[in-house]
Design an enzyme around this catalytic site. Structure first.
Site, mmCIF file in Angstrom:
data_model
loop_
_atom_site.group_PDB
_atom_site.id
_atom_site.type_symbol
_atom_site.label_atom_id
_atom_site.label_comp_id
_atom_site.label_asym_id
_atom_site.label_seq_id
_atom_site.Cartn_x
_atom_site.Cartn_y
_atom_site.Cartn_z
ATOM 1 C CG HIS A 191 -9.268 1.902 -7.967
ATOM 2 N ND1 HIS A 191 -8.428 1.801 -7.976
ATOM 3 C CD2 HIS A 191 -10.108 2.060 -6.846
ATOM 4 C CE1 HIS A 191 -7.815 1.450 -7.006
ATOM 5 N NE2 HIS A 191 -9.358 2.180 -5.979
ATOM 6 C CG HIS A 248 -3.892 3.727 -1.853
ATOM 7 N ND1 HIS A 248 -3.918 5.099 -1.207
ATOM 8 C CD2 HIS A 248 -5.513 3.476 -2.249
ATOM 9 C CE1 HIS A 248 -5.431 6.007 -1.261
ATOM 10 N NE2 HIS A 248 -5.878 4.786 -1.724
#
Length: 730
Positions: free
Chosen positions: A43, A89
């Site tokens: 990420h 998200h």
């Protein structure tokens, strides 16, 4: 190697841990393992994607700031800039739909206003599984509520987006949030930590234990629901963020700001280390001074907390007295917690001890970069549609048309966007439901058009062509709104990169995006990669979401997709072919299902038609412009009938098109538009099309009450509108 088990628990591999020990010439302690693991997570580090991302075209005439900062920036003239970015998200939204989606909105807003811009618009790209499943209903209710809850409270309109359903997203929905803001060239702020000795300030809300290890969680695969870790999901407070936004914008009016950065993924660790790295400096933090929500919080938790509504600021020492006054006024913390140092290390002190002391480079440029192996999946023999010959009775065709208009990927999204305040700020001049949202720029003639697109079904069949199409459809949406496409941001959502076939999909998608943005001159200025989007049964379809921004220089050229006047001519621009691969119609006609290739796309021809549409829109008063995409020509025309002010109908005669098969009305050929205009203007446009060698035909005219295709079917517009508008809530 005493700390290896803890390193593995934090998501590092054994090989990665061994390399860390070699770089440090010692074993890292638990806090150091935590910060390195977070920064080396997929990420934060993009370790599986960085090799390919470097191929994306990022420079252009309008680009002021490309990838590498919190958001990208383009020049829109008159000393003004548009700042925008999209981010994922996904994992948090599956674990906790409301907060996952809400904090996705909050995070992307901070990425924009930390650059000095006031946010003026939000969009989203949402993907869910089978709509009949209970989990899907729960997820979509939570996600839409979360987006609305945050954006509405912030007073920033959510003006557009997309919602798709596909079984590949069962157990792994996608929630991609986009934000756009406006600033001026002299008020751009970057995430830097220049000047050793300059103080480092913590701004905003207090630090809690929510979101600890969030970046690590976002780089993992969900095997089962029992493993979901709710504390890794952040908790948002939009009212606090509104205060932070106003405080930061007031602060930006003062001199002496060196750099500012949002505390996003990996929180304090990422913001501090990235700011230091960009300035080739080090940074020293004292965690005792960090404002805390929970007195029991330890150093590891503080460093990895992803509590929301927080910023890190570096100021010139002489200018720092103004900060506390501004932030006290807005009821927010502003605390000096460290300083910029010459030594290029990330040093953290807590309770009188040094708990982290490692080179900044180990958290930034020395993160691993993997050129993972790629392998094309086993080829499936698919046909093209050239030879397709199917006979449909008029009754069967009318029934098929109704099924398509009710389809979960075609029907109205009003249920979603009516939960968003899309008019707050009074800048929205094209509401959700048309090709692009259009936001005016106050005190000018200008406006910005925004859209987001990706058909993951096409990408599953051919990731390169599917990515071509995602960019191309964005250009059509922007142009149909009267704007010129300028630049894109992307959110690249894929499965497990350790699987060769997934990495092949990713590599091909990058090739497809690169090829298309070069042709359309719309460079990539920011973006996000989200990998490991899969569950125990399957990976998601490759989903490279593209968001594009375009400029309308004079608002009089703004257009929307809706028919306006009875007897206006309807023109088709661009030739409809036989394109049925992953089309909506292929779901309902068994002879088409899983048998055909993705739609064909010729980027040069597409660009030529785009330029033609822009040219005639500036030259003539066109009433409506709508591109042809999912559902084909028939759906495009029907959507143009659904004018909010008054429903319109259309009388269509397709004989001039010499179709090989009536199913071509549902073909998803790329690069086509249908427009409406006065009859005298239609003649001029047809004349211009001949000169420019553009395929154009007059295929009908606008009416009332009925949508009719000559020789095939005639349906009441009220009845078909009811089907289209009521299907999503059902």
């Amino acid at each position: 190697m005493n700390n290896l088990p803890f390193a593995l628990e934090n998501g590092l591999t054994k090989d990665e841990y061994v390399s860390i020990v070699k770089k440090l010439n010692r074993e890292p302690n638990a806090n150091e393992i935590g910060v390195i693991a977070a920064m080396w997570s997929e990420h934060c580090s993009y370790k599986s994607s960085k090799f390919y991302l470097k191929k994306l075209p990022t420079k252009g005439k309008h680009v002021i700031q490309g990838p590498g900062e919190n958001a990208g920036i383009i020049d829109i003239g008159d000393n003004q800039c548009a700042v925008f970015k999209i981010e994922s998200h996904n994992h948090p939204s599956f674990i906790e739909p409301y907060q996952g989606a809400a904090t996705g909105v909050g995070g992307i807003l901070r990425d924009v206003f930390t650059m000095g811009a006031r946010p003026i618009a939000l969009m989203n790209s949402l993907r869910f599984g089978n709509p009949k499943l209970k989990i899907t209903k729960k997820l979509i209710n939570g996600v839409v509520s979360g987006i609305a809850g945050y954006g509405n409270c912030m007073g920033i309109p959510t003006v557009g987006g997309e919602v798709y359903f596909d079984k590949s997203y069962n157990g792994n929905p996608l929630v991609n949030a986009f934000a756009l803001g406006i600033t001026t060239k002299d008020k751009i702020f970057l995430g830097r930590a220049d000047g050793p000795g300059n103080p480092v300030y913590y701004l905003g809300a207090k630090t809690g234990k929510d979101g600890v290890k969030g970046a690590i969680m976002a780089s993992d695969v969900f095997e089962n629901e029992e493993e979901l870790d709710k504390p890794t999901v952040q908790i948002g407070d939009p009212f606090k963020e509104k205060l932070l936004l106003e405080a930061c914008l007031e602060l930006f009016q003062n001199k002496g700001i060196i750099g500012i950065q949002d505390m996003g993924a990996a929180g304090l660790t990422s913001s501090a280390s990235e700011m230091a790295f960009r300035s080739d400096n080090g940074i020293m933090l004292n965690l005792d001074k960090v404002p805390k929500r929970d007195s029991s919080i330890n150093a590891y938790e503080m460093l990895l907390s992803e509590s929301q509504e927080r910023m890190l600021l570096v100021m010139k020492e002489k200018s720092s007295s103004k900060i506390n006054k501004i932030f006290k006024k807005w009821h927010l913390d502003s605390t000096e917690i460290g300083e910029v140092i010459k030594e290029k290390n990330f040093i953290v002190n807590f309770k009188g001890k040094t708990v982290v002391n490692i080179p900044v480079s180990i958290l930034t440029e020395d993160c691993p970069v993997y050129k993972r192996p790629v392998k094309s999946p086993k080829a499936i023999k698919l046909k093209d549609g050239k030879a397709l010959k199917l006979k449909f009775s008029n009754k069967k065709l009318a029934s098929l048309f109704k099924k398509i208009i009710k389809d979960e990927n075609i029907c109205s999204r009003r249920w979603v966007y009516e939960q968003f305040d899309y008019m707050v700020g009074t800048n929205t001049i094209t509401e959700p439901g048309s090709d692009s949202a259009v936001i005016r720029i106050k005190n000018t003639k200008k406006a910005l058009a925004l859209t987001t697109n990706c058909n993951s079904g096409y990408c599953k069949l051919n990731p390169k062509k599917g990515s071509n199409i995602a960019v191309a459809e964005c250009t059509r949406n922007i142009i149909a709104s009267g704007a010129k496409p300028l630049a894109i941001t992307n959110c690249l959502n894929f499965g497990n990169p350790e699987k060769k076939e997934i990495m092949w999909q990713f590599a091909k998608a990058i090739d497809g995006i690169s090829e298309a943005v070069l042709e359309f001159n719309t460079p990539v200025i920011s973006g996000n990669v989200s990998l490991y989007n899969e569950n125990k049964s399957d990976s998601i379809n490759p989903t490279p979401v593209i968001s594009m921004v375009g400029l309308i220089k004079d608002i009089k050229n703004k257009r929307d997709q809706f028919y306006k006047n009875n007897n206006d001519s309807i023109l088709l621009i661009g030739k409809i072919k036989n394109d049925y691969g992953s089309s909506i119609v292929s779901k309902y006609v068994k002879e088409l299902k899983n048998k055909y290739k993705e739609p064909t796309i010729n980027l040069k021809e597409h660009s030529k038609i785009n330029n033609f549409i822009m040219k005639i829109n500036e030259k003539y008063k066109i009433q409506s412009i709508h591109d042809i995409s999912e559902g084909g020509l028939a759906v495009s025309m029907l959507e143009s009938c659904f004018n909010r002010n008054s429903l319109k109908g259309a009388m269509i005669d397709l004989n001039c098109l010499n179709l090989q098969n009536i199913l071509q009305i549902f073909s998803e050929t790329q690069g086509c538009y249908q427009i409406s205009c006065k009859k005298e203007i239609a003649k001029k446009i047809l004349g211009e099309s001949k000169k420019n060698k553009i395929y154009a035909k007059e295929i009908g005219y606008v009416t009332e009450n009925y949508f009719s295709i000559k020789d095939y079917f005639n349906v009441k517009i009220q009845d078909i509108h009811k089907l289209w508008s009521k299907s999503f809530p059902r």
